[in-house]
Enzyme design. Sequence first.
Site, PDB file in Angstrom:
ATOM      1  N   LEU A 222      -5.432  -3.086   4.042  1.00 38.49           N
ATOM      2  CA  LEU A 222      -5.687  -4.278   3.480  1.00 38.49           C
ATOM      3  C   LEU A 222      -7.054  -4.532   3.569  1.00 38.49           C
ATOM      4  O   LEU A 222      -7.623  -4.786   4.717  1.00 38.49           O
ATOM      5  CB  LEU A 222      -4.722  -5.553   4.225  1.00 38.49           C
ATOM      6  CG  LEU A 222      -3.351  -5.460   3.834  1.00 38.49           C
ATOM      7  CD1 LEU A 222      -2.598  -6.467   4.574  1.00 38.49           C
ATOM      8  CD2 LEU A 222      -2.895  -5.642   2.071  1.00 38.49           C
ATOM      9  N   HIS A 223      -7.561  -5.046   2.315  1.00 36.13           N
ATOM     10  CA  HIS A 223      -9.107  -5.700   2.497  1.00 36.13           C
ATOM     11  C   HIS A 223      -9.247  -6.799   1.473  1.00 36.13           C
ATOM     12  O   HIS A 223     -10.469  -7.369   1.442  1.00 36.13           O
ATOM     13  CB  HIS A 223     -10.108  -4.586   2.491  1.00 36.13           C
ATOM     14  CG  HIS A 223     -10.154  -3.907   1.322  1.00 36.13           C
ATOM     15  ND1 HIS A 223      -9.414  -3.207   0.587  1.00 36.13           N
ATOM     16  CD2 HIS A 223     -11.281  -4.273   0.387  1.00 36.13           C
ATOM     17  CE1 HIS A 223      -9.971  -2.728  -0.754  1.00 36.13           C
ATOM     18  NE2 HIS A 223     -10.973  -3.373  -0.795  1.00 36.13           N
TER      19      HIS A 223
END
Length: 386
Positions: A222-223
């Site tokens: 996730l980013h």
Amino acid sequence: MPIPTSGVQTLGSILCVVGARPNFMKMAPIMAALGNLRPPLALSLVHTGQHYDAVMNHQYFEALGIPQPDINLEVGSGSHAIQTAEVMRRFEPVLDAKRPSAVLVVGDVNSTLACALVAAKKGVPVIHVEAGLRSFDRAMPEEINRILTDQISDLLFITESSGRENLLREGIVESRIHFVGNVMIDTLRRNLERAVPLSKILKDAGHEDFMGGNAGYAVLTLHRPSNVDDPATLRTLLDTVLKISRKLPVIFPMHPRTHAMIKNSGLEEMLKVPELLLLPPMGYLEMLGLMKNARVMLTDSGGIQEETTALGVPCITLRNNTERPITVEEGTNTIAGQDPVKILAAFDEIMRSGGKAGRIPEFWDGQASIRIATAIHEWLENGCLS
């Protein structure tokens, strides 16, 4: 890298630009293919420093065999406006000094647009690799970068046929568009046998017993700001991942930005469960090792959607759209967005059926960089005529 050498006839000179880690995987095979052209091209590499973690950068450059940058602009972090402006300000004197035949940019990060803008305004042709991808979501900064970079590029290399349709619709002249395939997959194929095994990753992390008796695992990345900047959205996604971890262990290499948001949002405690392994950011070969044997990937990354399609690993994309539709139409990708019901339904379907089998898209054969080098060679020989 070789800069124009006195006494040696060269085809021209290309100034290649990287700024962030996804750029490194794309640039590595391109520079190798360009380096094999005869007569030789004078190549130089500029690192803007958009991703500035020295250890991570070194790991990627070493693992992928990328030559050390000739110039590092050391721009560092900042808002999109500040970062883009700073790259432009520092890149301009480099361009003036080098005076290349063309500037080659990859992907859709701020450095891609910034360097393309400087080059176009100074009349230096721009080559864009991974052109034409569209999410049709202008809330994504990357979408703005893609559209604007394509508009000012002279030579556009696309990874899938949707890219041609998007570019033609936006008024790009067809003769500038070249369908060459996907250089990310060039890099993947060349390094697959070097991928770091899961057992070594777990041992190095001090968690050799993480898998217990389980035969499979999921990997989470996730980013994106849309997933990690809002604490409520981030909590919902992490809650969903915890539910998945009760059925299948989850390995979570955390992006530094995501780690900071989890910490600042007070969500660290909820992640302290034995079925979820938190790891620092992985190098390329380590991440490849995690992906190749995963039962499922959960991600908001664009590149991982492509890599899982090439590997035949089911992928659940935690976004509401993708700029890489071929990974859904032909590959192993399922768009689930941020809705826990959709994510869990996609996960359960993969556990039940094994997920979409998919097939390898056209030209994702490990030869994209060679097609790019050949096209650039012809283009330079013809006087950079589009």
